[in-house]
Each structure stands twice: as structure tokens, then as C-alpha cells.
Motif scaffolding. Structure first.
Motif, mmCIF file in Angstrom:
data_model
loop_
_atom_site.group_PDB
_atom_site.id
_atom_site.type_symbol
_atom_site.label_atom_id
_atom_site.label_comp_id
_atom_site.label_asym_id
_atom_site.label_seq_id
_atom_site.Cartn_x
_atom_site.Cartn_y
_atom_site.Cartn_z
ATOM 1 N N THR A 24 0.910 -0.868 -0.181
ATOM 2 C CA THR A 24 0.111 -0.005 -0.080
ATOM 3 C C THR A 24 1.135 1.111 0.169
ATOM 4 N N GLY A 25 0.734 1.827 -0.850
ATOM 5 C CA GLY A 25 1.562 3.280 -1.023
ATOM 6 C C GLY A 25 0.592 4.139 -1.324
ATOM 7 N N VAL A 26 0.512 5.572 -0.894
ATOM 8 C CA VAL A 26 -0.013 6.971 -0.735
ATOM 9 C C VAL A 26 0.333 8.315 -1.355
ATOM 10 N N SER A 27 -0.474 8.571 -2.030
ATOM 11 C CA SER A 27 -0.206 10.327 -1.618
ATOM 12 C C SER A 27 0.075 11.251 -1.084
ATOM 13 N N ARG A 28 0.317 11.855 -1.613
ATOM 14 C CA ARG A 28 1.123 13.484 -0.385
ATOM 15 C C ARG A 28 0.189 13.495 0.675
ATOM 16 N N ALA A 34 -1.040 12.231 7.890
ATOM 17 C CA ALA A 34 -0.561 10.316 8.764
ATOM 18 C C ALA A 34 -1.778 9.410 8.143
ATOM 19 N N TRP A 35 -2.205 9.162 7.332
ATOM 20 C CA TRP A 35 -2.748 7.789 7.154
ATOM 21 C C TRP A 35 -2.259 6.598 6.887
ATOM 22 N N MET A 36 -1.474 6.174 6.366
ATOM 23 C CA MET A 36 0.004 5.582 6.903
ATOM 24 C C MET A 36 0.935 6.946 6.832
ATOM 25 N N ASN A 39 6.931 7.190 4.688
ATOM 26 C CA ASN A 39 8.027 5.951 4.060
ATOM 27 C C ASN A 39 7.208 5.108 3.233
ATOM 28 N N HIS A 40 5.775 5.441 3.147
ATOM 29 C CA HIS A 40 4.941 5.085 1.850
ATOM 30 C C HIS A 40 4.257 6.042 0.958
ATOM 31 N N LEU A 41 4.919 6.657 0.984
ATOM 32 C CA LEU A 41 4.812 8.356 0.132
ATOM 33 C C LEU A 41 5.192 7.756 -1.005
#
Length: 106
Positions: A24-28, A34-36, A39-41
């Protein structure tokens, strides 16, 4: 992306990633809320990914994020994203929940 709405909604996306051997990666915006962890950005200021399949949920298709996923072999967007190979115009939560249920039975 911001379209996920809140941190608790990340759980069904993480469940999908776990079921499929993905990450799982996340957008900015999601990382800044802080939803993840940061280091998942994914994107210009984060990871540059090139998976076989990239599923985006609730992201706008912003250039900064797209730069991080553009080398993906196949992009499916649950939202409206002009860069995707397939666009699923649907709220992510019922769609991902149904997909997790199908994969659970498989």
C-alpha cells in the motif's frame, strides 16, 4: 489519496494489498494526514514504483503522484484519472470491499 477520507479507510486497501501480495502506497495528502507512514509515500517526493498492476483509489491523478507510478504495466483507477488504463467510477469503499470478498473466496 485524499478521496479515501480518513485513516480508518486505509484498512480495506491494506487488506487488498495483503491478499494480492502487493504493498500500500499513499499520495502526499494521505501521508500528510498520517493515514500511513511517510515511508509509504509514492511520487516525486517518495517512492518510484513500477508494479505489474497499480490500483489507485481516491487519487486525483496529480502529476507528482503519477510520476511515481507511470512505469506500472497496468493502472486501474477507482476515481476519474486520465492516466489510467481502466477507470472505475465508483466510491472506492464498496468496490474494494467487494473485491476483497471475491479474493477471500478464491
Amino acid at each position: 489519496g485524499r478521496g479515501i477520507g480518513k485513516k480508518e479507510n486505509m484498512e480495506i486497501l491494506t487488506e487488498l494489498a495483503d491478499r494480492t501480495g502487493g504493498m500500500t502506497g499513499v499520495s502526499r495528502p494521505a501521508a500528510m494526514n498520517a493515514w500511513m507512514p511517510m515511508n509509504h509515500l509514492v511520487g516525486v517526493s517518495g517512492a518510484m514504483a513500477s508494479p505489474q498492476i497499480c490500483i489507485t483509489a481516491g487519487v486525483s491523478g496529480a502529476a507528482a503522484l503519477y510520476a511515481g507510478i507511470e512505469k506500472s504495466k497496468f493502472i486501474a483507477a477507482i476515481n476519474t484519472d486520465e492516466h489510467a488504463h481502466v477507470v472505475i467510477v465508483e466510491d472506492f469503499k464498496p468496490f474494494i470491499t467487494a473485491l476483497n470478498q471475491i479474493l477471500e473466496k478464491a
